[in-house]
Design an enzyme around this catalytic site. Structure first.
Site, short mmCIF file in Angstrom:
data_model
loop_
_atom_site.label_atom_id
_atom_site.label_comp_id
_atom_site.label_asym_id
_atom_site.label_seq_id
_atom_site.Cartn_x
_atom_site.Cartn_y
_atom_site.Cartn_z
CB SER A 1 -1.02 0.14 1.30
OG SER A 1 -1.56 -1.13 1.38
CG ASN B 1 -3.58 3.94 0.70
OD1 ASN B 1 -4.95 4.08 0.86
ND2 ASN B 1 -3.05 2.71 0.46
CD GLU C 1 -2.66 3.83 -6.39
OE1 GLU C 1 -2.25 5.02 -6.23
OE2 GLU C 1 -2.85 3.40 -5.31
CG HIS D 1 -2.03 -0.32 -4.00
ND1 HIS D 1 -2.47 0.87 -4.06
CD2 HIS D 1 -2.46 -1.10 -2.84
CE1 HIS D 1 -3.27 0.85 -2.49
NE2 HIS D 1 -3.03 -0.36 -1.90
P1 NAD Z 1 -3.07 -10.03 5.98
O1 NAD Z 1 -2.49 -9.75 7.44
O2 NAD Z 1 -4.51 -10.16 5.98
O3 NAD Z 1 -2.35 -11.21 5.03
C1 NAD Z 1 -1.02 -11.38 5.01
C2 NAD Z 1 -0.74 -12.79 4.77
O4 NAD Z 1 0.57 -13.04 4.40
C3 NAD Z 1 -1.34 -13.53 6.08
O5 NAD Z 1 -1.84 -14.87 5.73
C4 NAD Z 1 0.19 -14.31 6.57
O6 NAD Z 1 -0.01 -15.62 7.29
C5 NAD Z 1 1.03 -14.13 5.14
N1 NAD Z 1 2.42 -14.30 5.46
C6 NAD Z 1 3.07 -13.75 6.14
N2 NAD Z 1 4.47 -14.11 6.32
C7 NAD Z 1 4.54 -14.72 5.10
C8 NAD Z 1 5.63 -15.35 4.15
N3 NAD Z 1 6.72 -15.26 4.71
N4 NAD Z 1 5.16 -16.07 3.23
C9 NAD Z 1 3.99 -16.16 2.90
N5 NAD Z 1 2.72 -15.59 3.41
C10 NAD Z 1 3.26 -14.86 4.61
O7 NAD Z 1 -2.76 -8.55 5.12
P2 NAD Z 1 -3.55 -7.94 3.95
O8 NAD Z 1 -4.33 -7.05 4.36
O9 NAD Z 1 -3.96 -9.01 2.99
O10 NAD Z 1 -2.14 -7.18 3.28
C11 NAD Z 1 -1.33 -7.44 2.42
C12 NAD Z 1 -0.66 -6.54 1.58
O11 NAD Z 1 -1.62 -5.89 0.83
C13 NAD Z 1 0.14 -5.54 2.51
O12 NAD Z 1 1.37 -5.16 1.67
C14 NAD Z 1 -0.85 -4.45 2.49
O13 NAD Z 1 -0.31 -3.15 2.68
C15 NAD Z 1 -1.51 -4.41 1.17
N6 NAD Z 1 -2.76 -3.85 0.94
C16 NAD Z 1 -3.81 -4.10 2.01
C17 NAD Z 1 -5.19 -3.58 1.61
C18 NAD Z 1 -6.23 -3.77 2.87
O14 NAD Z 1 -7.06 -3.05 2.69
N7 NAD Z 1 -5.91 -4.47 3.92
C19 NAD Z 1 -5.35 -2.75 0.76
C20 NAD Z 1 -4.35 -2.78 -0.39
C21 NAD Z 1 -3.04 -3.15 -0.11
#
Ligand code: NAD
Length: 290
Positions: free
Chosen positions: A118, A189, A151, A139
């Site tokens: 993000s 963002n 994005e 993104h």
């Molecule tokens: P989340 O915590 O829901 O999911 C992350 C997952 O990654 C978890 O299931 C975790 O077990 C796994 N993980 C951790 N270490 C790992 C590894 N070494 N190998 C494989 N998997 C691993 O997080 P999220 O909300 O899905 O966010 C993920 C990314 O997307 C981040 O970079 C975040 O900034 C971005 N993002 C989030 C949103 C949002 O609204 N949540 C929106 C856009 C982008």
């Protein structure tokens, strides 16, 4: 040509990315660190596909075909045939660095890597890999199956070819692309989080309460969700992390995270995911916590 897409992380974003790729006809390999995370991700994915069938967005046959295209694994070796791997691990730069270190040796030489970050610099993440020209920011928005935007962020070393492939893929996934330069938090963002932070200041200073602030922005600015409701949906820890990236990356005091936002995160009140943030989600209807 991209045919097989890998996804790192089966969390909120990763299972949504796997979902849209599988529905669009791509073979998908989804990898997480433990089986519980994969099971949870697949359960969410199945529920979201069911919802799309119920709304006639996809047919039951398309649902079954999409599920059949998704393989899961706990081992990065499963990415060996992927043409693209989209990394959707937690927003933690040190963790992403470790992931790329393990991921790259398991990829085909010409495989592309995209990060769903993000806010972290794509140029910096690219430099952690063995293929900066083949690295890009992709993104997706939350929830991925519903939100139309991706994005696309080029790092300084991203090649034109990589950019074109990812832009074409975005269209094939049924999404629209907005191209952003690689500056802290990109476009969405950069604009959205300072607004949410300002809404928290408005609450902190007592200008309004949770209800009046959200009502004001819904009815006064025609936003589908109030800013505090939206903050709870995004996760208050994520909101705070993005404000830190803006504050540190642009060195401007206008991005100072609101102390009340910091306090909520310190309390573990992270929004919907912990059932408490600006609203309490334990009852039938969300109730403002102050
Ligand atoms: P989340 O915590 O829901 O999911 C992350 C997952 O990654 C978890 O299931 C975790 O077990 C796994 N993980 C951790 N270490 C790992 C590894 N070494 N190998 C494989 N998997 C691993 O997080 P999220 O909300 O899905 O966010 C993920 C990314 O997307 C981040 O970079 C975040 O900034 C971005 N993002 C989030 C949103 C949002 O609204 N949540 C929106 C856009 C982008």
């Amino acid at each position: 040509m991209i045919k097989h897409i890998g996804v790192v992380g089966a969390g909120q974003m990763g299972n949504g990315i796997a979902h849209v790729c599988a529905v669009a006809g791509y073979a998908v390999t989804l990898v997480d660190v433990n089986q519980e995370a994969i099971d949870r991700g697949l359960k969410t994915l199945g529920g979201n596909l069911d919802r799309q069938v119920a709304k006639n967005i996809i047919t039951a046959d398309q649902r079954a075909a999409a599920v059949g295209r998704i393989k899961t694994s706990l081992d990065y070796a499963a990415f060996k045939d992927c043409d693209l791997v989209i990394e959707a691990s937690p927003e933690n730069e040190a963790l992403k660095r470790e992931i790329y270190k393990k991921l790259c040796p398991n990829l085909k030489a010409d495989a592309l890597v995209a990060s769903n970050t993000s806010s972290i610099s794509i140029t910096r993440l690219a430099a952690m890999t063995d293929r900066p020209a083949k690295f890009i920011g992709m993104h997706f928005m939350n929830p991925v199956p519903v939100m139309k935007l991706v994005e696309i962020i080029r790092g300084i070393a991203t090649s034109e070819e990589t950019f074109k492939e990812i832009r074409d893929l975005t269209v094939k996934l049924g999404k629209s692309a907005a191209v952003a330069e690689d500056f802290p938090a990109f476009i969405v963002n950069r604009i959205l989080l300072p607004m949410i932070n300002e809404a928290v200041y408005t609450l902190y200073e007592g200008v309004g309460n949770v209800e009046s602030i959200d009502t004001a922005m819904k009815l006064g600015a025609n936003h589908p969700m109030g800013p505090l409701e939206l903050a709870d949906f995004i996760g208050l820890d994520t909101c705070l992390a993005v404000m830190h990236v803006l504050y540190d990356g642009l060195a401007d005091s206008k991005y100072r995270p609101c102390p009340l936002l910091v306090k909520y995160v310190e309390a573990g009140w992270l929004g919907r995911k912990t059932k408490r943030g600006f609203y309490d989600y334990n009852g039938e209807k969300p109730v403002p916590t102050r």
